[in-house]
Write an enzyme that holds these catalytic residues in place. Structure first.
Site, PDB file in Angstrom:
ATOM      1  N   ASP A 164      -1.293  -6.309  -0.383  1.00 44.22           N
ATOM      2  CA  ASP A 164      -1.299  -5.602   0.897  1.00 44.22           C
ATOM      3  C   ASP A 164      -2.711  -5.077   1.155  1.00 44.22           C
ATOM      4  O   ASP A 164      -3.217  -4.270   0.377  1.00 44.22           O
ATOM      5  CB  ASP A 164      -0.317  -4.417   0.792  1.00 44.22           C
ATOM      6  N   ASP A 175       0.841  -1.201   0.000  1.00 48.99           N
ATOM      7  CA  ASP A 175       0.000   0.000   0.000  1.00 48.99           C
ATOM      8  C   ASP A 175       0.879   1.256   0.000  1.00 48.99           C
ATOM      9  O   ASP A 175       0.373   2.376  -0.040  1.00 48.99           O
ATOM     10  CB  ASP A 175      -1.018  -0.011   1.147  1.00 48.99           C
ATOM     11  N   SER A 176       2.213   1.058   0.001  1.00 46.33           N
ATOM     12  CA  SER A 176       3.149   2.162  -0.255  1.00 46.33           C
ATOM     13  C   SER A 176       2.898   2.728  -1.656  1.00 46.33           C
ATOM     14  O   SER A 176       3.404   3.782  -2.011  1.00 46.33           O
ATOM     15  CB  SER A 176       4.599   1.684  -0.112  1.00 46.33           C
ATOM     16  N   GLU A 235      -1.260  -5.217   8.545  1.00 46.53           N
ATOM     17  CA  GLU A 235      -0.448  -4.576   9.576  1.00 46.53           C
ATOM     18  C   GLU A 235      -1.074  -4.801  10.955  1.00 46.53           C
ATOM     19  O   GLU A 235      -2.301  -4.886  11.090  1.00 46.53           O
ATOM     20  CB  GLU A 235      -0.349  -3.064   9.303  1.00 46.53           C
ATOM     21  N   LYS A 241      -1.235  -9.399   3.064  1.00 42.84           N
ATOM     22  CA  LYS A 241      -0.476  -8.908   4.221  1.00 42.84           C
ATOM     23  C   LYS A 241      -1.350  -7.932   5.006  1.00 42.84           C
ATOM     24  O   LYS A 241      -2.081  -7.145   4.417  1.00 42.84           O
ATOM     25  CB  LYS A 241       0.813  -8.219   3.765  1.00 42.84           C
ATOM     26  N   GLU A 269       9.231  -4.239  10.606  1.00 43.20           N
ATOM     27  CA  GLU A 269       9.648  -2.948  10.031  1.00 43.20           C
ATOM     28  C   GLU A 269      10.221  -2.030  11.102  1.00 43.20           C
ATOM     29  O   GLU A 269       9.575  -1.736  12.106  1.00 43.20           O
ATOM     30  CB  GLU A 269       8.463  -2.259   9.329  1.00 43.20           C
TER      31      GLU A 269
HETATM   32  O1  KIV Z   1       3.511  -1.181   1.673  1.00 40.74           O
HETATM   33  C1  KIV Z   1       4.670  -1.596   1.660  1.00 40.74           C
HETATM   34  O2  KIV Z   1       5.461  -1.320   0.757  1.00 40.74           O
HETATM   35  C2  KIV Z   1       5.104  -2.438   2.768  1.00 40.74           C
HETATM   36  C3  KIV Z   1       6.542  -2.818   2.815  1.00 40.74           C
HETATM   37  C4  KIV Z   1       7.338  -1.709   3.348  1.00 40.74           C
HETATM   38  C5  KIV Z   1       6.775  -4.055   3.568  1.00 40.74           C
HETATM   39  O3  KIV Z   1       4.330  -2.779   3.590  1.00 40.74           O
END
Ligand code: KIV
Length: 274
Positions: free
Chosen positions: A80, A41-42, A112, A110, A179
């Site tokens: 994500d 989600d970056s 968080e 994934k 992280e």
């Molecule tokens: O969103 C992302 O890019 C991430 C990575 C930093 C692991 O969660």
């Protein structure tokens, strides 16, 4: 790569993971033999220019994940889950996780860490979808922890991270991203749990490492965290190429006959007679 192959790598060789958000870059990352591709989600920050990862939702994540999925032949593809899809609306976590699998071609998702993370993780795992955890600096809730800085720096905070990792393993995660935490704490967690840890700013002792591809390629200039290593600095190269294009167009040096198409003279002459 499948989930079991990734789990089996623990203690044998380090696991490699990178983010990707589009077809072209994902094709290269996959061809380079990276084990796991994460559509992070970056995306919000490095592709869409938003301030916070909480500003992307399911439509944007699925759109980009589908593009990446078309490129991936060998890597394990992980989607994500955006903030709204499981933290804001925990009741919809399974439906949304399922969309990453059935609509976007992922093998897992994934999440968080947040207060309700163990329950949500267990629900998604129970539905048959593999889950990767993410603890330490969790950008979706950075305003609730102590911001964008190293986490787990005192004994109590470190103990909490260890408990979170153990809880996620118990709830069925197949791997956990660590992280921005001290290297010794990452080492301790890596020893304590039987599933792989993938570090970003968590030192050398994790079972694998992940970076945001735009950081690794030097494509994101807004800020660079301490844990980033730029393996190439593409921004100045791209700037130079674009400026060269601009100058050649203005100076009428581009396109040359090499980049142009021709028509036979007799056909050209016929145009006026038509
Ligand atoms: O969103 C992302 O890019 C991430 C990575 C930093 C692991 O969660």
């Amino acid at each position: 790569m499948n989930i079991n192959e990734i789990k089996d790598l623990k203690g044998k060789r380090k696991i490699t993971m990178l983010t990707a958000y589009d077809y072209s870059i994902a094709s290269l990352v996959d061809r380079a033999g990276i084990d796991i591709i994460l559509v992070g989600d970056s995306l919000a920050n490095v592709v869409l220019g938003l301030e916070s990862t909480t500003q992307v939702g399911m439509p944007e994540m699925l759109h980009h994940t589908k593009a990446v999925s078309r490129a991936v032949k060998n890597a394990l593809l992980i989607g994500d889950m955006p903030y709204s899809s499981y933290q804001l609306n925990p009741d919809e976590c399974v439906i949304n996780a399922q969309k990453f699998i059935s609509e976007a071609g992922c093998q897992g998702v994934k999440l968080e860490w947040f207060d309700n993370c163990p329950t949500v993780t267990a629900q998604i795992v129970k539905s048959g979808i593999p889950v990767m955890g993410h603890i330490g600096l969790t950008p979706q809730t950075a305003d609730r922890i102590s911001g964008f800085k190293c986490q787990g720096k005192d004994a109590q905070a470190a103990k909490q991270l260890i408990s979170q990792a153990e809880e996620l393993e118990k709830r069925g995660c197949f791997a956990i991203v660590l992280e921005c935490i001290p290297d010794k704490i990452a080492q301790l967690i890596t020893k304590k749990i039987s599933i792989p840890t993938i570090g970003i700013g968590a030192g050398i002792h994790c079972d694998g490492q992940v970076l945001v591809i735009n950081d690794l390629l030097g494509l994101f200039e807004r800020y660079t965290p301490k844990f980033v290593k730029k393996y190439v600095d593409l921004s100045p190269l791209i700037l130079e190429a674009v400026q060269n294009f601009k100058n050649e167009v203005i100076q009428e040096k581009f396109p040359t006959p090499q980049q142009s198409f021709t028509i036979k003279e007799e056909e050209f002459k016929k145009i006026d007679q038509l």
